[in-house]
Design an enzyme around this catalytic site. Sequence first.
Site, PDB file in Angstrom:
ATOM      1  N   GLU A  74      -2.241  12.715  44.929  1.00 22.77           N
ATOM      2  CA  GLU A  74      -0.919  13.193  44.516  1.00 22.77           C
ATOM      3  C   GLU A  74      -0.916  13.440  43.011  1.00 22.77           C
ATOM      4  O   GLU A  74      -1.439  12.649  42.238  1.00 22.77           O
ATOM      5  CB  GLU A  74       0.144  12.153  44.874  1.00 22.77           C
ATOM      6  CG  GLU A  74       1.563  12.576  44.473  1.00 22.77           C
ATOM      7  CD  GLU A  74       2.612  11.505  44.724  1.00 22.77           C
ATOM      8  OE1 GLU A  74       3.783  11.865  44.882  1.00 22.77           O
ATOM      9  OE2 GLU A  74       2.249  10.303  44.764  1.00 22.77           O
ATOM     10  N   LYS A 105       7.238  17.507  49.247  1.00 24.78           N
ATOM     11  CA  LYS A 105       7.568  16.097  49.505  1.00 24.78           C
ATOM     12  C   LYS A 105       9.003  15.960  50.001  1.00 24.78           C
ATOM     13  O   LYS A 105       9.949  16.369  49.326  1.00 24.78           O
ATOM     14  CB  LYS A 105       7.356  15.297  48.222  1.00 24.78           C
ATOM     15  CG  LYS A 105       7.442  13.781  48.383  1.00 24.78           C
ATOM     16  CD  LYS A 105       7.063  13.119  47.063  1.00 24.78           C
ATOM     17  CE  LYS A 105       6.984  11.616  47.141  1.00 24.78           C
ATOM     18  NZ  LYS A 105       6.550  11.034  45.847  1.00 24.78           N
ATOM     19  N   CYS A 146       2.868  10.586  49.589  1.00 28.02           N
ATOM     20  CA  CYS A 146       3.210   9.276  49.034  1.00 28.02           C
ATOM     21  C   CYS A 146       4.387   8.613  49.754  1.00 28.02           C
ATOM     22  O   CYS A 146       4.220   8.026  50.807  1.00 28.02           O
ATOM     23  CB  CYS A 146       3.461   9.396  47.529  1.00 28.02           C
ATOM     24  SG  CYS A 146       3.349   7.800  46.663  1.00 28.02           S
TER      25      CYS A 146
END
Length: 374
Positions: free
Chosen positions: A132, A206, A247
């Site tokens: 990331e 995300k 994440c």
Amino acid sequence: MKSAISGLSSKNLSFHHSLFSRSHNLSPIFHPKSISTLSSTLAHKCNKNNRINFNQSFNFHASSTRIMASSFKPEQSRSPPAIPLPTPPVTKFKIGLCQLMVTADKEKNISHARNAIEEAAGKGAQLVVLPEIWNSPYSNDSFPVYAEDIDAGSEASPSTAMLSEVARLLRITIVGGSIPERSGDRLYNTCCVFNTEGKLIAKHRKIHLFDIDIPGKITFIESKTLTAGETPTIVDTEVGRIGIGICYDIRFQELATIYAARGAHLICYPGAFNMTTGPLHWELLQRARAADNQLYVATCSPARDAGAGYVAWGHSTLVGPFGEVVATTEHEQDIIIAEIDYSLIELRRTSLPLTKQRRGDLYQLVDIQRLNSQ
């Protein structure tokens, strides 16, 4: 015969009351016709002392399990119904997880990532995963400065231009970690996937932003600069069907479950857990997502830089469909090369047939995107 049948009374079939309660309705898992048939079968299996002879070929347990499974409606636990696991293009292949040290020098980061990808491919990796935010420091101040307009072409996005080129030259699939993306007046934390021809085949923004406040430990509010994505991302590649999360997305089991229901073989999570949540949850969440959904999970973190404003935990990992850690590393810069064997997915799902045991009569996960597209 009466004593043999008494063990099947309605009070033993209730899910909601004590077994010793005197007031029970017959559980809906047995239709009266089924009970009648069962009584007749039991009568033939009893000896003169009114006891069931279990040495005979009596298949009561199997038949009752089928009745219950049908009544539990496992196929209705997913809406729309889950897609059968597709046959992957390959059964076994090597994956490379490149745990990179990230600096404030963007050009250096891009060059360094390219070298790592080339090294992983040289060791046999057909799929390479990056961390990331690998081209930028992880901070709200840096995101706007390092952001690239991915859709505007190679000059506007040197990071993805490099990924495209190296994927084409090396004939590998790349899950390109994530970079800050600029689209209009908005910024996203975005992962790009490239096929062996260097074509951009998926872009995941995300979905769950990292907004946390643990007093005395860490506070980070991604939403100060970033906008949340709105679409789950699953893509067919030369190495199988892959779901993408970034994440914080790994904390939300619903997303992983949607990917499993869409036939994913593997979920990749580029991520940068920190020194507070990393030791507690990083491996735990990976193994949970893999075990719950009986598929592979791969994570890739930046290497730990103790002098950075945001310190990453590291520990990039590959987890198998039984929740077992297949390969991992510590916090230093490293490249993990490990084998994925998709035949183990079917093996694990046969040993633990969760898809046939879910209670569609009690709960249901709805895939809004798929449902709306029908």
